[in-house]
Design an enzyme around this catalytic site. Structure first.
Site, PDB file in Angstrom:
ATOM      1  N   HIS A  68      -3.463  -7.895  -2.281  1.00 24.14           N
ATOM      2  CA  HIS A  68      -3.255  -7.333  -3.692  1.00 24.14           C
ATOM      3  C   HIS A  68      -4.617  -7.070  -4.209  1.00 24.14           C
ATOM      4  O   HIS A  68      -5.460  -7.742  -4.125  1.00 24.14           O
ATOM      5  CB  HIS A  68      -2.489  -8.121  -4.447  1.00 24.14           C
ATOM      6  CG  HIS A  68      -0.878  -8.181  -4.521  1.00 24.14           C
ATOM      7  ND1 HIS A  68      -0.292  -9.156  -4.640  1.00 24.14           N
ATOM      8  CD2 HIS A  68      -0.090  -7.197  -4.231  1.00 24.14           C
ATOM      9  CE1 HIS A  68       0.964  -8.894  -4.406  1.00 24.14           C
ATOM     10  NE2 HIS A  68       0.986  -7.659  -4.060  1.00 24.14           N
TER      11      HIS A  68
ATOM     12  N   CYS B  55      -2.113 -13.765 -11.106  1.00 24.74           N
ATOM     13  CA  CYS B  55      -0.886 -13.638 -10.188  1.00 24.74           C
ATOM     14  C   CYS B  55       0.301 -14.225 -11.098  1.00 24.74           C
ATOM     15  O   CYS B  55       1.478 -13.712 -10.714  1.00 24.74           O
ATOM     16  CB  CYS B  55      -1.061 -14.108  -8.918  1.00 24.74           C
ATOM     17  SG  CYS B  55      -1.910 -13.499  -7.653  1.00 24.74           S
TER      18      CYS B  55
END
Ligand code: ARG
Length: 275
Positions: A175, A269
């Site tokens: 990511h 996150c």
């Protein structure tokens, strides 16, 4: 006061391997995870954040990673909006409606991209606002797909928001939020090894100062930091990271996220900052 949406880790677990940090044999200590998550929330509160909670759902073991299910923003003349993700893993895709409804109930306009043919888009895991919320950096390659980013960019351009696509090439940095973090309007922290040559050049075009993480720092999620109140909240520090942050006027603050790292996630996150 910055608003941040989080999801308590009541059902957090590692049951499969969605990224190379995960091992199906990993044992999660849920009590320890809870303590670490509460510490992260209290550090954000001490830095002036208003914490909001979306209720966890049994069986959705990754829902604690509240960055991924939607992308949110605000644009003058258009108001507040939310773009639901289409998550690559079916168990994660089931998390999306809970977040979309949470924002819809608070009058965010839902921009549904209807991504069925275009692959995947994973919220603030891959879509990162710059410091002034005037441009979006969009990572693709492992989780979000190029086609979905193209469709997302078209929707953003209708509101006059530019999107810069960046190709990810290191599976440990699956990511964009694991390898790029805006420190302020002029400086960005990146792990260059996670970006294709062309994407790296594009980062250089957009920022005055580029600070580099090394592979070890990036793979230990030190780039997954939260910038708030002139602090940089991250799971650990090295002397070089500590000093470059201080050069940029940021005070490093460490929050242990070892349980969540078993799932490939850390501080950033677990949050969605929203207007
Ligand atoms: N286990 C989760 C997954 O692979 C971790 C998500 C981490 N989130 C993030 N924004 N990088 O989907």
């Amino acid at each position: 006061m910055p608003n941040v949406l989080v999801c308590p880790p009541d059902y957090f677990d590692v049951v499969d391997q969605k990224n190379p940090h995960m091992s199906p044999r990993a044992q999660v200590d849920r009590a320890k995870a809870r303590t670490q998550w509460e510490k992260l929330c209290s550090v954000m509160q001490q830095n002036g954040c208003q914490i909001h909670i979306v209720d966890p759902v049994p069986g959705l073991e990754d829902m604690v990673f509240a960055a991924n299910q939607v992308f949110v923003g605000e644009k003058a003349g258009y108001g507040k909006f939310v773009v639901p993700s289409r998550m690559r893993h079916p168990s994660r895709d089931r998390e999306v409606p809970y977040f979309t409804q949470w924002f819809a109930a608070r009058n965010f306009r839902v921009i549904d991209l209807a991504l069925t043919q275009d692959g995947y888009l994973e919220g603030h895991g891959d879509l990162l606002w710059d410091y002034e919320c005037s441009r979006i950096y969009a990572g693709y390659g492992f989780r979000s797909t190029r086609a979905a980013i193209v469709k997302f960019s078209a929707a953003m351009s209708e509101m006059g928001i530019p999107v810069t696509p960046l190709e990810l090439i290191d599976p440990y940095c699956y990511h964009l939020d694991t390898c790029l973090c805006a420190l302020n309007a002029e400086a960005v922290l990146i792990f260059a090894g996670a970006l294709s040559a062309e994407s790296l050049a594009s980062v250089h075009n957009h920022w005055k100062r580029i600070h580099l993480l090394d592979a070890d720092e990036a793979h230990h999620l030190m780039g997954n930091g939260i910038v708030v109140n002139a602090h940089y909240i991250a799971p650990r520090m090295t002397p070089q990271l500590d000093s470059l942050l201080r050069e940029e006027g940021l005070t490093p603050e460490i929050v242990d996220t070892s349980e969540f790292e078993k799932s490939g996630g850390s501080c950033f996150c677990m949050t969605t900052f929203f207007p």
